[in-house]
Design an enzyme around this catalytic site. Sequence first.
Site, PDB file in Angstrom:
ATOM      1  N   GLU A  82       5.915  -7.127 -11.912  1.00 49.21           N
ATOM      2  CA  GLU A  82       4.540  -7.247 -11.418  1.00 49.21           C
ATOM      3  C   GLU A  82       4.346  -8.529 -10.620  1.00 49.21           C
ATOM      4  OE1 GLU A  82       2.247  -5.092 -11.216  1.00 49.21           O
ATOM      5  OE2 GLU A  82       3.332  -3.578 -12.334  1.00 49.21           O
TER       6      GLU A  82
ATOM      7  N   GLN B  52       2.066  -9.250  -3.424  1.00 44.20           N
ATOM      8  CA  GLN B  52       2.274  -9.705  -2.037  1.00 44.20           C
ATOM      9  C   GLN B  52       3.682  -9.441  -1.492  1.00 44.20           C
ATOM     10  OE1 GLN B  52       1.075 -12.849  -3.956  1.00 44.20           O
ATOM     11  NE2 GLN B  52      -0.855 -13.240  -2.958  1.00 44.20           N
TER      12      GLN B  52
ATOM     13  N   TYR C  97      -5.534  -7.694 -12.204  1.00 42.42           N
ATOM     14  CA  TYR C  97      -4.652  -6.588 -11.831  1.00 42.42           C
ATOM     15  C   TYR C  97      -3.332  -6.667 -12.607  1.00 42.42           C
ATOM     16  CZ  TYR C  97      -0.748  -4.610  -9.400  1.00 42.42           C
ATOM     17  OH  TYR C  97       0.418  -3.962  -9.154  1.00 42.42           O
TER      18      TYR C  97
ATOM     19  N   ASP D 180      -5.446  -2.151  -7.619  1.00 36.75           N
ATOM     20  CA  ASP D 180      -4.901  -2.908  -6.492  1.00 36.75           C
ATOM     21  C   ASP D 180      -5.406  -2.278  -5.191  1.00 36.75           C
ATOM     22  OD1 ASP D 180      -3.477  -0.572  -6.209  1.00 36.75           O
ATOM     23  OD2 ASP D 180      -1.517  -1.529  -6.041  1.00 36.75           O
TER      24      ASP D 180
END
Length: 355
Positions: A45, A50, A126, A144
């Site tokens: 995760e 990004q 998240y 997300d």
Amino acid sequence: MPAAKPARNASISAMRRALLAWFGRHRRPMPWREKVSAYRTVVSELMCQQTQIATAIPYFEKWTAKWPDFKDLAKAEESEVLALWAGLGYYSRARNLLNLAKQVAALKSPPRTAAEWREFKGVGPYTAAAIASIAFAEPVAVVDGNVVRVLARLDGVRAKLRDASSAAKLFTSRADELVDPKQPGDFNQAMMELGATVCRKGEPDCAKCPLAEWCDAKKAGDAQALPRFVSKERKEAVVERALITREGKILLRRNPHTAKRLAGMAEIPVLSSLGVEPAGEPALVRRRTIGTVTYEEKLHALEPKVAEVRRWAKDGELEWVAAEALDGAALSGPHRRWLGEWLSRGGRTARGKRP
Ligand code: SF4
């Protein structure tokens, strides 16, 4: 109307079944899905924040081979962690992961709930929901960008959204309503997978969508335009950097650990920080965008003078790194790429000399 609630619940159950059945058939193989643990979920995760999944996979494989659990990672040096992370960008994630591992390794067992995971630096709502639902089956929704897109289209939300994080907050209660309490981890991954592979940005593939019969935007024919965001002001900036080699070594600047960006990472130094002027055209010009700013990076290849080399020796942030040791130098991805390009062309200066 008295029948509204049962009808809504029935359609939510039908949507969950359709989505989970689709996920069972179409889930993409990923190493963290083959063998699930709290540690592997946390690493995956943080790596995938990004970063595209395809890019993160080889890093995940190397990382978990070197540090298979929280206790192993807790013993690692920050320099090793940054060197293995080099190329993934957003290096605070690597430092947060190391600090998180040290804290979790000191506990009897890893925390189980999203609320507990949120206490760690670098773990936002998240990521906490993803860890708690995937590794511990807590029925909390992950929201997300992919999930926001699916929900905005599914519910036909046409109002302009301010930004990604306010959109995620806006859709959290709807996502929590939909999440399957019996298989929250699979449900969350299915929603994200649907957004990434079917309900894509731009052209959604509604013909292949398991949620098509419940989708407002598909009925209205405007799925492609959703979600809508307020447009942001974009800026441009120029950065001039110095490519300097001497006796087979390259001059790099190591950012202090207190730096706001790229703390502890090495970079190609900015010209002005070295007190030197560019001579002639840059050896490389590259553009990149960070957030709302597009940078034109001009990289000048310079010949160092003896007096300059002596002066730089007093600057504690500057270091000479052998070209063969660049892989272990914790350089950020673009800087590594630019140096590779320049060296592969012979590392010439503006006068055509090889330093
Ligand atoms: Fe997205 Fe189309 Fe599915 Fe609606 S039907 S959720 S727009 S892919």
